[in-house]
Design a protein around this motif. Structure first.
Motif, PDB file in Angstrom:
ATOM      1  N   GLU A   1      55.427  41.991  92.871  1.00 26.10           N
ATOM      2  CA  GLU A   1      55.715  43.305  92.296  1.00 26.10           C
ATOM      3  C   GLU A   1      55.383  43.355  90.799  1.00 26.10           C
ATOM      4  OE1 GLU A   1      59.791  44.119  93.050  1.00 26.10           O
ATOM      5  OE2 GLU A   1      59.545  44.327  95.228  1.00 26.10           O
ATOM      6  N   ASP A   2      55.522  42.205  90.115  1.00 24.19           N
ATOM      7  CA  ASP A   2      55.368  42.191  88.662  1.00 24.19           C
ATOM      8  C   ASP A   2      53.938  41.941  88.198  1.00 24.19           C
ATOM      9  OD1 ASP A   2      58.068  42.611  88.436  1.00 24.19           O
ATOM     10  OD2 ASP A   2      58.570  40.502  88.093  1.00 24.19           O
ATOM     11  N   ILE A   3      53.138  41.292  89.027  1.00 25.30           N
ATOM     12  CA  ILE A   3      51.773  40.943  88.623  1.00 25.30           C
ATOM     13  C   ILE A   3      50.989  42.208  88.248  1.00 25.30           C
ATOM     14  CG2 ILE A   3      49.546  40.058  89.440  1.00 25.30           C
ATOM     15  CD1 ILE A   3      51.109  38.047  91.154  1.00 25.30           C
ATOM     16  N   GLY A   4      50.433  42.187  87.055  1.00 22.94           N
ATOM     17  CA  GLY A   4      49.633  43.321  86.591  1.00 22.94           C
ATOM     18  C   GLY A   4      50.438  44.467  86.041  1.00 22.94           C
ATOM     19  N   CYS A   5      51.793  44.396  86.142  1.00 19.73           N
ATOM     20  CA  CYS A   5      52.637  45.495  85.671  1.00 19.73           C
ATOM     21  C   CYS A   5      53.486  45.118  84.467  1.00 19.73           C
ATOM     22  CB  CYS A   5      53.561  45.967  86.800  1.00 19.73           C
ATOM     23  SG  CYS A   5      52.708  46.590  88.257  1.00 19.73           S
ATOM     24  N   ARG A   6      53.944  43.876  84.417  1.00 17.28           N
ATOM     25  CA  ARG A   6      54.863  43.436  83.362  1.00 17.28           C
ATOM     26  C   ARG A   6      54.858  41.913  83.299  1.00 17.28           C
ATOM     27  NH1 ARG A   6      57.506  45.077  87.885  1.00 17.28           N
ATOM     28  NH2 ARG A   6      57.421  47.225  87.139  1.00 17.28           N
ATOM     29  N   LYS A   7      55.433  41.357  82.243  1.00 21.12           N
ATOM     30  CA  LYS A   7      55.571  39.898  82.174  1.00 21.12           C
ATOM     31  C   LYS A   7      56.401  39.426  83.356  1.00 21.12           C
ATOM     32  CE  LYS A   7      56.150  37.476  78.343  1.00 21.12           C
ATOM     33  NZ  LYS A   7      56.733  36.799  77.137  1.00 21.12           N
ATOM     34  N   THR A   8      55.918  38.398  84.030  1.00 20.06           N
ATOM     35  CA  THR A   8      56.608  37.902  85.214  1.00 20.06           C
ATOM     36  C   THR A   8      57.762  36.978  84.826  1.00 20.06           C
ATOM     37  OG1 THR A   8      55.205  35.940  85.430  1.00 20.06           O
ATOM     38  CG2 THR A   8      54.437  37.976  86.491  1.00 20.06           C
ATOM     39  N   SER A   9      58.633  36.735  85.793  1.00 23.69           N
ATOM     40  CA  SER A   9      59.788  35.862  85.548  1.00 23.69           C
ATOM     41  C   SER A   9      59.351  34.447  85.191  1.00 23.69           C
ATOM     42  CB  SER A   9      60.703  35.837  86.767  1.00 23.69           C
ATOM     43  OG  SER A   9      60.021  35.310  87.907  1.00 23.69           O
ATOM     44  N   ILE A  10      58.300  33.947  85.822  1.00 26.48           N
ATOM     45  CA  ILE A  10      57.874  32.568  85.548  1.00 26.48           C
ATOM     46  C   ILE A  10      57.240  32.466  84.159  1.00 26.48           C
ATOM     47  CG2 ILE A  10      55.619  32.815  86.653  1.00 26.48           C
ATOM     48  CD1 ILE A  10      57.917  29.689  86.628  1.00 26.48           C
TER      49      ILE A  10
ATOM     50  N   ASN B   1      46.834  34.659  98.584  1.00 28.66           N
ATOM     51  CA  ASN B   1      45.684  34.853  97.696  1.00 28.66           C
ATOM     52  C   ASN B   1      46.094  35.477  96.364  1.00 28.66           C
ATOM     53  OD1 ASN B   1      43.743  33.789  99.474  1.00 28.66           O
ATOM     54  ND2 ASN B   1      43.597  35.741 100.579  1.00 28.66           N
ATOM     55  N   GLN B   2      47.032  36.406  96.414  1.00 26.77           N
ATOM     56  CA  GLN B   2      47.468  37.058  95.186  1.00 26.77           C
ATOM     57  C   GLN B   2      48.195  36.064  94.270  1.00 26.77           C
ATOM     58  OE1 GLN B   2      49.772  40.605  95.843  1.00 26.77           O
ATOM     59  NE2 GLN B   2      49.611  41.293  93.721  1.00 26.77           N
ATOM     60  N   ILE B   3      49.036  35.225  94.859  1.00 25.01           N
ATOM     61  CA  ILE B   3      49.784  34.233  94.075  1.00 25.01           C
ATOM     62  C   ILE B   3      48.843  33.194  93.469  1.00 25.01           C
ATOM     63  CG2 ILE B   3      51.445  32.330  94.250  1.00 25.01           C
ATOM     64  CD1 ILE B   3      52.881  34.076  96.390  1.00 25.01           C
ATOM     65  N   ILE B   4      47.924  32.677  94.266  1.00 26.35           N
ATOM     66  CA  ILE B   4      47.012  31.634  93.782  1.00 26.35           C
ATOM     67  C   ILE B   4      46.098  32.185  92.691  1.00 26.35           C
ATOM     68  CG2 ILE B   4      45.240  29.968  94.418  1.00 26.35           C
ATOM     69  CD1 ILE B   4      48.190  29.569  95.545  1.00 26.35           C
ATOM     70  N   ASN B   5      45.616  33.396  92.876  1.00 23.42           N
ATOM     71  CA  ASN B   5      44.766  34.011  91.853  1.00 23.42           C
ATOM     72  C   ASN B   5      45.541  34.216  90.552  1.00 23.42           C
ATOM     73  OD1 ASN B   5      42.479  34.119  93.463  1.00 23.42           O
ATOM     74  ND2 ASN B   5      42.918  36.184  94.220  1.00 23.42           N
ATOM     75  N   TYR B   6      46.790  34.625  90.680  1.00 22.44           N
ATOM     76  CA  TYR B   6      47.620  34.819  89.480  1.00 22.44           C
ATOM     77  C   TYR B   6      47.830  33.502  88.747  1.00 22.44           C
ATOM     78  CZ  TYR B   6      51.856  35.163  86.707  1.00 22.44           C
ATOM     79  OH  TYR B   6      52.761  35.063  85.692  1.00 22.44           O
ATOM     80  N   ILE B   7      48.117  32.447  89.483  1.00 20.30           N
ATOM     81  CA  ILE B   7      48.332  31.135  88.855  1.00 20.30           C
ATOM     82  C   ILE B   7      47.068  30.670  88.144  1.00 20.30           C
ATOM     83  CG2 ILE B   7      48.775  28.691  89.309  1.00 20.30           C
ATOM     84  CD1 ILE B   7      50.608  29.597  91.612  1.00 20.30           C
ATOM     85  N   ASN B   8      45.946  30.760  88.823  1.00 18.74           N
ATOM     86  CA  ASN B   8      44.694  30.228  88.272  1.00 18.74           C
ATOM     87  C   ASN B   8      44.103  31.083  87.166  1.00 18.74           C
ATOM     88  OD1 ASN B   8      44.682  28.007  89.999  1.00 18.74           O
ATOM     89  ND2 ASN B   8      43.541  29.078  91.593  1.00 18.74           N
ATOM     90  N   LEU B   9      44.181  32.396  87.305  1.00 26.23           N
ATOM     91  CA  LEU B   9      43.489  33.294  86.385  1.00 26.23           C
ATOM     92  C   LEU B   9      44.366  33.845  85.269  1.00 26.23           C
ATOM     93  CD1 LEU B   9      41.364  35.317  88.987  1.00 26.23           C
ATOM     94  CD2 LEU B   9      40.717  33.273  87.690  1.00 26.23           C
ATOM     95  N   THR B  10      45.697  33.811  85.463  1.00 24.13           N
ATOM     96  CA  THR B  10      46.594  34.409  84.467  1.00 24.13           C
ATOM     97  C   THR B  10      47.614  33.418  83.931  1.00 24.13           C
ATOM     98  OG1 THR B  10      46.355  36.584  85.536  1.00 24.13           O
ATOM     99  CG2 THR B  10      48.204  36.288  84.015  1.00 24.13           C
ATOM    100  N   LEU B  11      48.483  32.918  84.793  1.00 27.27           N
ATOM    101  CA  LEU B  11      49.581  32.067  84.329  1.00 27.27           C
ATOM    102  C   LEU B  11      49.086  30.832  83.584  1.00 27.27           C
ATOM    103  CD1 LEU B  11      52.651  31.535  84.287  1.00 27.27           C
ATOM    104  CD2 LEU B  11      52.369  30.287  86.443  1.00 27.27           C
ATOM    105  N   SER B  12      48.132  30.138  84.172  1.00 29.98           N
ATOM    106  CA  SER B  12      47.639  28.892  83.569  1.00 29.98           C
ATOM    107  C   SER B  12      46.876  29.129  82.269  1.00 29.98           C
ATOM    108  CB  SER B  12      46.759  28.137  84.563  1.00 29.98           C
ATOM    109  OG  SER B  12      45.614  28.901  84.905  1.00 29.98           O
ATOM    110  N   LYS B  13      46.533  30.389  81.998  1.00 29.58           N
ATOM    111  CA  LYS B  13      45.812  30.712  80.765  1.00 29.58           C
ATOM    112  C   LYS B  13      46.748  31.148  79.636  1.00 29.58           C
ATOM    113  CE  LYS B  13      42.006  30.240  83.189  1.00 29.58           C
ATOM    114  NZ  LYS B  13      41.205  29.008  83.097  1.00 29.58           N
ATOM    115  N   ARG B  14      48.018  31.319  79.937  1.00 31.72           N
ATOM    116  CA  ARG B  14      48.974  31.753  78.912  1.00 31.72           C
ATOM    117  C   ARG B  14      49.133  30.667  77.848  1.00 31.72           C
ATOM    118  NH1 ARG B  14      48.356  36.874  79.704  1.00 31.72           N
ATOM    119  NH2 ARG B  14      49.581  37.827  81.389  1.00 31.72           N
ATOM    120  N   PRO B  15      49.354  31.061  76.589  1.00 33.57           N
ATOM    121  CA  PRO B  15      49.397  30.084  75.485  1.00 33.57           C
ATOM    122  C   PRO B  15      50.405  28.956  75.682  1.00 33.57           C
ATOM    123  CG  PRO B  15      49.303  32.327  74.631  1.00 33.57           C
ATOM    124  CD  PRO B  15      49.484  32.447  76.113  1.00 33.57           C
TER     125      PRO B  15
END
Length: 321
Positions: A185-194, A225-239
């Motif tokens: 629900e949070d992906i692409g809308c707001r900072k996620t809990s993780i 697919n949505q979770i794995i893409n988020y981890i690889n393309l967004t979460l792992s790129k966070r500072p």
């Protein structure tokens, strides 16, 4: 939740510790709520001074030095007998960033300190016979089963309840039935809990292994697919990700398994487990709702241990990076 405390190795020779109720009170608080701050090169001397106690208590204290939390002292170590007065005690523990100093009767007499507890700002000096008056240990015990109030500030909640645990931790295990659903629900809308969770972990300056179990449907499904893409393309790129996360793994289990084994949500920090009513949702980008909270040593919780054992053996898929 975890209170750093200190005593000198000579403290262990005091006769008061031969009274089981006093020893047990200190050992129980150390086991469940404390971390002894002591110089690593002096631990051998600490263990040798245990021999001054009654035989029935030697094993208890020896086990504590083998099993309970101990952190190396960063500053210069001094015997309390070297300190001249109460002011010297406060300066000593302030210099080492230690909230609680416990002294024995001989040390109290040498310092010419009255019985009882002595509090100054965020530090305290406690006589062994007055250990139950410790403000910091009492605060930790009071939070053990104290819920989180609605509209609480998550940064304050983290500082009061989670930071001291995280600061003594290397591995974090999360069991949260709805984590993946909320993440979706949070992906692409707001900072996620993780993301928020990792940002808060960054405050410790340490690295963590994070392992999460949730309901994530089957491998190669839409949610997967949505979770794995988020981890690889967004979460792992966070500072803060690279500086804070040493290993990250997510695991999907059947919803039925959560209904049967883990209706409650858990966050385990090494040997300590928090049972959290809202689970990781407390770190979402929404005002906090009221939430149950309990805290205990992991080995005392058969529900958590059973849930983790069953989930580890019955994953639909795992993904790590």
């Amino acid at each position: 939740m975890i209170n750093d405390f200190h005593f000198s190795h000579e403290f262990l020779s005091c006769s008061a510790l031969n009274i089981s109720v006093i020893s047990d009170a200190i050992l129980d608080s150390w086991l469940n709520f404390g971390c002894l701050i002591a110089p690593v090169d002096k631990l051998k001397e600490y263990k040798e001074w245990i021999e001054y106690q009654e035989p029935k208590l030697i094993k208890k204290w020896s086990n504590a030095f083998s099993y309970n939390l101990i952190e190396s002292m960063s500053g210069a170590y001094k015997n309390v007998s070297e300190l001249e007065n109460l002011e010297g005690c406060f300066n000593y523990i302030c210099d080492n960033n230690i909230p609680t100093l416990i002294i024995n009767e001989d040390e109290r007499t040498n310092l010419d300190v009255q019985c009882g507890s002595h509090l100054r700002e965020r530090t305290e000096v406690i006589n062994v016979n007055n250990f139950n008056e410790s403000v910091h240990f009492s605060n930790s015990k009071n939070l053990k089963n104290s819920g989180i109030l609605a509209q609480s500030d998550i940064d304050t909640v983290w500082r009061e309840r989670f930071y001291s645990l995280a600061n003594r931790t290397k591995k974090i295990l999360i069991i949260d039935r709805y984590f993946f659903k909320n993440l979706q629900e949070d992906i692409g809308c707001r900072k996620t809990s993780i993301e928020k969770f990792i940002d808060l972990l960054t405050l410790t300056g340490k690295k963590f292994s994070i392992d999460i179990y949730s309901v994530g449907d089957i491998k190669d499904g839409d949610l997967y697919n949505q979770i794995i893409n988020y981890i690889n393309l967004t979460l792992s790129k966070r500072p803060n990700y690279a500086s804070t996360v040493s290993h990250f793994q997510v695991n999907s289990c059947r919803d039925e398994l959560f209904r049967e084994r883990a209706h409650d949500r858990f966050l385990q920090f090494d040997n300590f487990t928090i049972q959290l009513g809202l689970g990781m949702a407390v770190f979402r980008s929404f005002p906090l709702s009221s939430c149950t909270f309990s805290f205990h040593r992991t080995e005392t919780d058969p529900i958590f241990n059973d849930a983790y054992s069953k989930m580890w053996k019955n994953c639909l898929w795992r993904y790590s990076c």
